[in-house]
Design a protein around this motif. Structure first.
Motif, short mmCIF file in Angstrom:
data_model
loop_
_atom_site.label_atom_id
_atom_site.label_comp_id
_atom_site.label_asym_id
_atom_site.label_seq_id
_atom_site.Cartn_x
_atom_site.Cartn_y
_atom_site.Cartn_z
N LYS A 43 54.74 120.66 66.77
CA LYS A 43 54.81 119.45 67.59
C LYS A 43 53.42 118.88 67.86
CE LYS A 43 57.73 119.26 71.08
NZ LYS A 43 58.39 119.32 72.42
N ALA A 44 52.42 119.74 68.02
CA ALA A 44 51.08 119.27 68.38
C ALA A 44 50.50 118.36 67.31
CB ALA A 44 50.16 120.46 68.61
N SER A 45 50.62 118.73 66.05
CA SER A 45 50.05 117.91 64.98
C SER A 45 50.80 116.60 64.83
CB SER A 45 50.03 118.69 63.66
OG SER A 45 51.32 119.15 63.30
N LEU A 46 52.13 116.63 65.00
CA LEU A 46 52.90 115.40 64.98
C LEU A 46 52.47 114.48 66.12
CD1 LEU A 46 55.23 113.56 64.04
CD2 LEU A 46 56.78 114.95 65.45
N ALA A 47 52.27 115.04 67.30
CA ALA A 47 51.89 114.24 68.46
C ALA A 47 50.56 113.51 68.23
CB ALA A 47 51.79 115.13 69.70
N GLU A 85 62.66 116.48 66.24
CA GLU A 85 62.24 115.24 66.88
C GLU A 85 61.56 114.39 65.81
OE1 GLU A 85 61.13 115.83 71.45
OE2 GLU A 85 59.96 117.16 70.15
N ALA A 86 62.01 113.14 65.69
CA ALA A 86 61.59 112.32 64.56
C ALA A 86 61.15 110.94 65.01
CB ALA A 86 62.74 112.19 63.56
N PHE A 87 60.20 110.39 64.24
CA PHE A 87 59.73 109.02 64.43
C PHE A 87 59.85 108.29 63.10
CE2 PHE A 87 57.96 111.40 67.85
CZ PHE A 87 57.90 110.51 68.92
N LEU A 102 56.63 111.01 76.09
CA LEU A 102 55.54 111.50 76.95
C LEU A 102 55.39 113.01 76.85
CD1 LEU A 102 55.97 109.30 80.16
CD2 LEU A 102 54.30 109.04 78.32
N ALA A 103 56.53 113.71 76.82
CA ALA A 103 56.46 115.17 76.69
C ALA A 103 55.90 115.56 75.33
CB ALA A 103 57.86 115.77 76.88
N LEU A 108 53.76 113.80 73.51
CA LEU A 108 52.33 113.51 73.48
C LEU A 108 51.54 114.54 74.28
CD1 LEU A 108 52.32 109.63 73.83
CD2 LEU A 108 51.95 110.98 71.77
N GLN A 109 52.15 115.14 75.29
CA GLN A 109 51.47 116.17 76.06
C GLN A 109 51.23 117.44 75.26
OE1 GLN A 109 53.88 116.61 79.59
NE2 GLN A 109 53.08 114.74 80.54
N ALA A 110 51.96 117.57 74.13
CA ALA A 110 51.76 118.74 73.27
C ALA A 110 50.54 118.59 72.38
CB ALA A 110 53.00 118.97 72.41
N LYS A 111 49.95 117.39 72.34
CA LYS A 111 48.78 117.13 71.49
C LYS A 111 47.62 118.03 71.89
CE LYS A 111 46.40 113.42 72.29
NZ LYS A 111 45.02 113.89 72.55
#
Length: 280
Positions: free
Chosen positions: A79-83, A105-107, A145-146, A148-151
């Protein structure tokens, strides 16, 4: 389900609008660009990786929707790298859609030629819910928001472990998808959306491929000179290659002993390579 090695390793797209397309893949996404000829460029995730994408700038736009690639999906290792990339795209005000699909989770975004791209990370497989051989994949809002907080750091390029996670196609009849992926490529059906989309995979993955009819039943295939998917390549282990080489012998267009070339139902070509490396 067959327990095999199956990797989507490369896609080739016919394209136009060279300046905007190259800027998007090289500058916006940060892929490593290499010129192959006066009109062809390849893209890799890092300098150490082989290219996963080739763009040939001799295509023509079409005003009509065509059968072919719906989107290609890049699977992030966490998740961190995706964020980090999603934050970059948001700050650049690049148009994005999103979906929480239970398993991931997808964009979603489009390149300047309108090719669909999915950027996603998988949830742990222990959280995936299966019922009678089908996995639960819904669509609800992503908690952006959650995420992005994993970034953990700003975007500085694609991480180790990034890969093409799946290819999603659009056509005129889901039965064609079943025939191709289940009967010919020996995959399992893993999910359905009413009668309009089916999902397929090896090894109980949620899907390596999908086929939908969301553009209607009168969709026609792209012409060879039009923008869109030209060919796609998968690499498989020797066990699966032997099975497919025997069952697809009459349809194989390749003269090479370690390759299978198939005309797919989407107006492009599938290249199947045998990988000599041992399974992990």
């Amino acid at each position: 389900m067959l327990n095999v090695d199956y990797k989507i390793s490369h896609i080739s797209l016919m394209a136009d609008d060279e300046q905007r397309m190259r800027s998007f893949y090289r500058d916006m996404l940060g892929l490593v660009e290499k010129q192959q000829s006066s009109s062809q460029f390849s893209y890799a995730f890092t300098h150490q990786d082989q290219p996963f994408l080739t763009l040939s700038f001799s295509g023509q736009k079409t005003a009509q929707q065509r059968q072919g690639l719906y989107h290609f999906a890049l699977l992030f290792p966490n998740k961190a790298s995706l964020a980090s990339l999603i934050e970059r795209l948001i700050l650049a005000e690049y148009p994005l859609g999103s979906g929480d699909h239970d398993v991931s989770e997808a964009f979603y975004l489009n390149d300047p030629n309108g090719n669909g791209i999915e950027l996603y990370h998988d949830r742990q497989q222990t959280l995936w819910q299966w019922d009678q051989g089908l996995v639960k994949m819904g669509t609800k809002a992503v908690d952006v928001l959650a995420l992005l907080q994993a970034k953990e750091a700003g975007w500085s390029g694609f991480p180790v472990g990034i890969m093409i996670g799946h290819l999603h196609f659009v056509g005129d009849n889901v039965r064609k998808g079943d025939t191709f992926f289940i009967d010919q490529l020996q995959m399992s059906l893993t999910a359905k959306i009413a009668g309009s989309a089916h999902f397929y995979s090896h090894n109980a993955y949620h899907h390596h491929h999908a086929y939908n009819t969301w553009f209607g039943s009168d969709l026609t295939q792209r012409r060879p000179d039009e923008n869109g998917l030209v060919n796609w390549t998968v690499t498989i282990d020797e066990k699966l290659f032997k099975i497919l080489n025997q069952s697809l012998h009459d349809q194989n267009l390749s003269t090479k002993p370690n390759q299978i070339w198939l005309a797919d139902p989407f107006g492009s070509r599938l290249v199947i390579n045998k990988d000599y490396s041992p399974s992990d």
